[in-house]
Design a protein around this motif. Sequence first.
Motif, PDB file in Angstrom:
ATOM      1  N   VAL A  36      -1.075  48.537  13.678  1.00  0.00           N
ATOM      2  CA  VAL A  36      -2.349  49.240  13.629  1.00  0.00           C
ATOM      3  C   VAL A  36      -3.461  48.224  13.885  1.00  0.00           C
ATOM      4  N   VAL A  37      -4.421  48.603  14.734  1.00  0.00           N
ATOM      5  CA  VAL A  37      -5.615  47.788  14.964  1.00  0.00           C
ATOM      6  C   VAL A  37      -6.743  48.428  14.169  1.00  0.00           C
ATOM      7  N   VAL A  38      -7.363  47.621  13.300  1.00  0.00           N
ATOM      8  CA  VAL A  38      -8.484  48.108  12.487  1.00  0.00           C
ATOM      9  C   VAL A  38      -9.668  47.168  12.650  1.00  0.00           C
ATOM     10  N   SER A  39     -10.848  47.658  12.326  1.00  0.00           N
ATOM     11  CA  SER A  39     -12.042  46.810  12.358  1.00  0.00           C
ATOM     12  C   SER A  39     -11.927  45.748  11.265  1.00  0.00           C
ATOM     13  N   ILE A  40     -12.675  44.673  11.419  1.00  0.00           N
ATOM     14  CA  ILE A  40     -12.642  43.617  10.412  1.00  0.00           C
ATOM     15  C   ILE A  40     -13.155  44.130   9.071  1.00  0.00           C
ATOM     16  N   GLU A  41     -14.117  45.049   9.094  1.00  0.00           N
ATOM     17  CA  GLU A  41     -14.627  45.613   7.840  1.00  0.00           C
ATOM     18  C   GLU A  41     -13.544  46.372   7.098  1.00  0.00           C
ATOM     19  N   GLU A  42     -12.777  47.172   7.842  1.00  0.00           N
ATOM     20  CA  GLU A  42     -11.682  47.927   7.225  1.00  0.00           C
ATOM     21  C   GLU A  42     -10.612  46.980   6.693  1.00  0.00           C
ATOM     22  N   TYR A  43     -10.292  45.953   7.466  1.00  0.00           N
ATOM     23  CA  TYR A  43      -9.295  44.971   7.035  1.00  0.00           C
ATOM     24  C   TYR A  43      -9.736  44.303   5.739  1.00  0.00           C
ATOM     25  N   ARG A  44     -10.985  43.863   5.676  1.00  0.00           N
ATOM     26  CA  ARG A  44     -11.483  43.196   4.468  1.00  0.00           C
ATOM     27  C   ARG A  44     -11.498  44.137   3.283  1.00  0.00           C
ATOM     28  N   ARG A  45     -11.830  45.401   3.522  1.00  0.00           N
ATOM     29  CA  ARG A  45     -11.816  46.391   2.432  1.00  0.00           C
ATOM     30  C   ARG A  45     -10.396  46.550   1.887  1.00  0.00           C
ATOM     31  N   LEU A  46      -9.429  46.586   2.781  1.00  0.00           N
ATOM     32  CA  LEU A  46      -8.035  46.732   2.357  1.00  0.00           C
ATOM     33  C   LEU A  46      -7.520  45.490   1.647  1.00  0.00           C
ATOM     34  N   GLN A  47      -8.050  44.319   2.003  1.00  0.00           N
ATOM     35  CA  GLN A  47      -7.606  43.067   1.413  1.00  0.00           C
ATOM     36  C   GLN A  47      -8.278  42.744   0.091  1.00  0.00           C
ATOM     37  N   SER A  48      -9.430  43.350  -0.163  1.00  0.00           N
ATOM     38  CA  SER A  48     -10.158  43.014  -1.392  1.00  0.00           C
ATOM     39  C   SER A  48      -9.397  43.525  -2.601  1.00  0.00           C
ATOM     40  N   PRO A  49      -9.434  42.757  -3.685  1.00  0.00           N
ATOM     41  CA  PRO A  49      -8.714  43.195  -4.884  1.00  0.00           C
ATOM     42  C   PRO A  49      -9.315  44.492  -5.419  1.00  0.00           C
ATOM     43  N   SER A  50      -8.448  45.372  -5.810  1.00  0.00           N
ATOM     44  CA  SER A  50      -8.924  46.628  -6.376  1.00  0.00           C
ATOM     45  C   SER A  50      -9.251  46.413  -7.859  1.00  0.00           C
ATOM     46  N   ASP A  51      -9.931  47.365  -8.422  1.00  0.00           N
ATOM     47  CA  ASP A  51     -10.262  47.285  -9.839  1.00  0.00           C
ATOM     48  C   ASP A  51      -8.989  47.239 -10.679  1.00  0.00           C
ATOM     49  N   THR A  52      -9.108  46.647 -11.823  1.00  0.00           N
ATOM     50  CA  THR A  52      -7.987  46.617 -12.754  1.00  0.00           C
ATOM     51  C   THR A  52      -7.878  47.969 -13.453  1.00  0.00           C
ATOM     52  N   LEU A  53      -6.790  48.191 -14.140  1.00  0.00           N
ATOM     53  CA  LEU A  53      -6.624  49.415 -14.915  1.00  0.00           C
ATOM     54  C   LEU A  53      -7.718  49.509 -15.973  1.00  0.00           C
ATOM     55  N   ALA A  54      -8.053  48.390 -16.589  1.00  0.00           N
ATOM     56  CA  ALA A  54      -9.109  48.388 -17.607  1.00  0.00           C
ATOM     57  C   ALA A  54     -10.439  48.820 -16.995  1.00  0.00           C
ATOM     58  N   ASP A  55     -10.770  48.327 -15.794  1.00  0.00           N
ATOM     59  CA  ASP A  55     -12.012  48.735 -15.120  1.00  0.00           C
ATOM     60  C   ASP A  55     -11.996  50.233 -14.848  1.00  0.00           C
ATOM     61  N   PHE A  56     -10.868  50.730 -14.370  1.00  0.00           N
ATOM     62  CA  PHE A  56     -10.744  52.155 -14.076  1.00  0.00           C
ATOM     63  C   PHE A  56     -10.982  52.994 -15.335  1.00  0.00           C
ATOM     64  N   LEU A  57     -10.350  52.608 -16.439  1.00  0.00           N
ATOM     65  CA  LEU A  57     -10.497  53.365 -17.678  1.00  0.00           C
ATOM     66  C   LEU A  57     -11.913  53.278 -18.226  1.00  0.00           C
ATOM     67  N   MET A  58     -12.539  52.109 -18.114  1.00  0.00           N
ATOM     68  CA  MET A  58     -13.911  51.947 -18.604  1.00  0.00           C
ATOM     69  C   MET A  58     -14.897  52.778 -17.784  1.00  0.00           C
ATOM     70  N   ASP A  59     -14.610  52.979 -16.499  1.00  0.00           N
ATOM     71  CA  ASP A  59     -15.490  53.758 -15.624  1.00  0.00           C
ATOM     72  C   ASP A  59     -15.168  55.247 -15.624  1.00  0.00           C
ATOM     73  N   SER A  60     -14.134  55.647 -16.341  1.00  0.00           N
ATOM     74  CA  SER A  60     -13.708  57.038 -16.340  1.00  0.00           C
ATOM     75  C   SER A  60     -14.789  57.949 -16.903  1.00  0.00           C
ATOM     76  N   PRO A  61     -15.016  59.094 -16.268  1.00  0.00           N
ATOM     77  CA  PRO A  61     -15.982  60.050 -16.810  1.00  0.00           C
ATOM     78  C   PRO A  61     -15.517  60.634 -18.150  1.00  0.00           C
ATOM     79  N   LEU A  62     -14.235  60.500 -18.458  1.00  0.00           N
ATOM     80  CA  LEU A  62     -13.714  61.007 -19.728  1.00  0.00           C
ATOM     81  C   LEU A  62     -13.992  60.047 -20.883  1.00  0.00           C
ATOM     82  N   ARG A  63     -14.470  58.858 -20.583  1.00  0.00           N
ATOM     83  CA  ARG A  63     -14.678  57.846 -21.623  1.00  0.00           C
ATOM     84  C   ARG A  63     -15.571  58.356 -22.746  1.00  0.00           C
ATOM     85  N   ARG A  64     -16.616  59.058 -22.422  1.00  0.00           N
ATOM     86  CA  ARG A  64     -17.551  59.560 -23.427  1.00  0.00           C
ATOM     87  C   ARG A  64     -17.434  61.073 -23.615  1.00  0.00           C
ATOM     88  N   SER A  65     -16.267  61.626 -23.309  1.00  0.00           N
ATOM     89  CA  SER A  65     -16.085  63.075 -23.364  1.00  0.00           C
ATOM     90  C   SER A  65     -15.823  63.592 -24.771  1.00  0.00           C
TER      91      SER A  65
END
Length: 81
Positions: A36-65
């Motif tokens: 697959v040929v992708v733009s450099i922006e797309e490649y960098r987005r795919l290579q960047s580290p994703s959020d951790t599970l802790a980040d995901f849970l802290m950002d969850s809309p259910l956190r203050r539900s």
Amino acid sequence: MNWPLQEQQDRLNQVVEEALRAGPQVITANGEETAVVVSIEEYRRLQSPSDTLADFLMDSPLRRSGIRIERDQALERALDL
């Protein structure tokens, strides 16, 4: 869009331009998708580290539900094996 590999030597410029304009371009060899040929922006987005599970849970809309999840505090648990 799919691009047969044998055609790429003459058309690489077009493939790159299409990846920049329209998104990822699939390269095929012998009728099978191989790259697959992708733009450099797309490649960098795919290579960047994703959020951790802790980040995901802290950002969850259910956190203050107000949902309370409680765990059984018993040390021993009965298991059916």
